[in-house]
Design a protein around this motif. Structure first.
Motif, PDB file in Angstrom:
ATOM      1  N   ALA A   1       0.749  -1.033  -0.044  1.00  0.00           N
ATOM      2  CA  ALA A   1       0.087   0.009   0.040  1.00  0.00           C
ATOM      3  C   ALA A   1       0.719   1.123   0.025  1.00  0.00           C
ATOM      4  CB  ALA A   1      -0.943   0.085   1.124  1.00  0.00           C
TER       5      ALA A   1
ATOM      6  N   GLU B   1      -2.177  -1.710   4.714  1.00  0.00           N
ATOM      7  CA  GLU B   1      -2.812  -0.363   5.129  1.00  0.00           C
ATOM      8  C   GLU B   1      -2.615   0.040   6.541  1.00  0.00           C
ATOM      9  OE1 GLU B   1      -6.013  -2.873   2.834  1.00  0.00           O
ATOM     10  OE2 GLU B   1      -4.368  -3.183   4.205  1.00  0.00           O
TER      11      GLU B   1
ATOM     12  N   TYR C   1      -3.392   3.679  -2.399  1.00  0.00           N
ATOM     13  CA  TYR C   1      -3.188   2.639  -3.354  1.00  0.00           C
ATOM     14  C   TYR C   1      -2.949   1.345  -2.834  1.00  0.00           C
ATOM     15  CZ  TYR C   1      -3.513   6.473  -6.678  1.00  0.00           C
ATOM     16  OH  TYR C   1      -3.876   7.555  -7.383  1.00  0.00           O
ATOM     17  N   ILE C   2      -3.666   0.308  -3.186  1.00  0.00           N
ATOM     18  CA  ILE C   2      -3.590  -1.046  -2.472  1.00  0.00           C
ATOM     19  C   ILE C   2      -3.388  -2.087  -3.697  1.00  0.00           C
ATOM     20  CG2 ILE C   2      -4.378  -2.548  -0.795  1.00  0.00           C
ATOM     21  CD1 ILE C   2      -6.032   0.257   0.019  1.00  0.00           C
TER      22      ILE C   2
ATOM     23  N   ALA D   1      -7.326  -6.796  -3.870  1.00  0.00           N
ATOM     24  CA  ALA D   1      -7.121  -6.256  -2.720  1.00  0.00           C
ATOM     25  C   ALA D   1      -7.912  -5.433  -1.983  1.00  0.00           C
ATOM     26  CB  ALA D   1      -5.706  -5.613  -3.165  1.00  0.00           C
ATOM     27  N   ARG D   2      -9.262  -5.592  -2.185  1.00  0.00           N
ATOM     28  CA  ARG D   2     -10.198  -4.539  -1.378  1.00  0.00           C
ATOM     29  C   ARG D   2      -9.777  -4.628   0.180  1.00  0.00           C
ATOM     30  NH1 ARG D   2     -15.468  -2.745  -2.389  1.00  0.00           N
ATOM     31  NH2 ARG D   2     -16.660  -2.564  -0.323  1.00  0.00           N
ATOM     32  N   PRO D   3      -9.581  -3.686   0.746  1.00  0.00           N
ATOM     33  CA  PRO D   3      -9.544  -3.382   2.220  1.00  0.00           C
ATOM     34  C   PRO D   3     -10.583  -4.100   3.003  1.00  0.00           C
ATOM     35  CG  PRO D   3      -8.986  -1.284   1.159  1.00  0.00           C
ATOM     36  CD  PRO D   3      -9.940  -2.078   0.195  1.00  0.00           C
TER      37      PRO D   3
ATOM     38  N   TYR E   1      -7.602   0.177  -5.564  1.00  0.00           N
ATOM     39  CA  TYR E   1      -7.281  -1.411  -5.022  1.00  0.00           C
ATOM     40  C   TYR E   1      -7.351  -2.225  -6.261  1.00  0.00           C
ATOM     41  CZ  TYR E   1     -12.187  -2.149  -4.346  1.00  0.00           C
ATOM     42  OH  TYR E   1     -13.389  -2.329  -4.563  1.00  0.00           O
TER      43      TYR E   1
ATOM     44  N   THR F   1      -8.477  -2.081 -11.591  1.00  0.00           N
ATOM     45  CA  THR F   1      -8.667  -1.661 -10.332  1.00  0.00           C
ATOM     46  C   THR F   1     -10.019  -1.344 -10.107  1.00  0.00           C
ATOM     47  OG1 THR F   1      -8.164   0.573 -11.170  1.00  0.00           O
ATOM     48  CG2 THR F   1      -6.186  -0.757 -10.571  1.00  0.00           C
TER      49      THR F   1
END
Length: 116
Positions: free
Chosen positions: A22, A54, A70-71, A83-85, A103, A110
């Motif tokens: 991240a 994160e 940005y992840i 890579a959804r938080p 992400y 993305t």
């Protein structure tokens, strides 16, 4: 280089089972970056206990108000994955004042999540 590519480079640095990276960006300036980090001693199943990327990046930035996170997540081959938080990281990003998170959702794709 696109900013999401910098997050991918951080994910490639991760030593964890799920490789996530991240970065926090304000304007055109990268404020902080980090991969996910093992939480425990290597003798205690460190592949499954990590500080999420994160969380790690928020520890490195003083003021994330209005910034964009940005992840990225990669597999062993270096291909990007979803890579959804997680809900806990979404709360942490929102509490820090991050406006949006971009992400990875798959190879070369993305998505954006807004916190306001």
């Amino acid at each position: 280089m696109r900013l999401i590519d910098l997050a991918v480079r951080q994910a490639l640095r991760s030593r964890c089972r799920y490789r996530v990276g991240a970065l926090i960006v304000a304007g055109n300036r990268v404020l902080a970056w980090s991969p996910n980090i093992p939480r425990n001693s290597p003798t205690v199943d460190y592949s499954h206990a990590t500080f999420h990327a994160e969380e790690a990046v928020l520890r490195r930035v003083q003021n994330a108000s209005g910034a964009v996170a940005y992840i990225a997540r990669v597999n062993r081959s270096g291909e990007t994955l979803l890579a959804r938080p997680c809900p806990r990281c979404q709360q942490a990003l929102a509490a820090a004042g991050v406006a949006k998170a971009r992400y990875t959702t798959g190879p070369m794709t993305t998505d954006i999540m807004s916190f306001y």
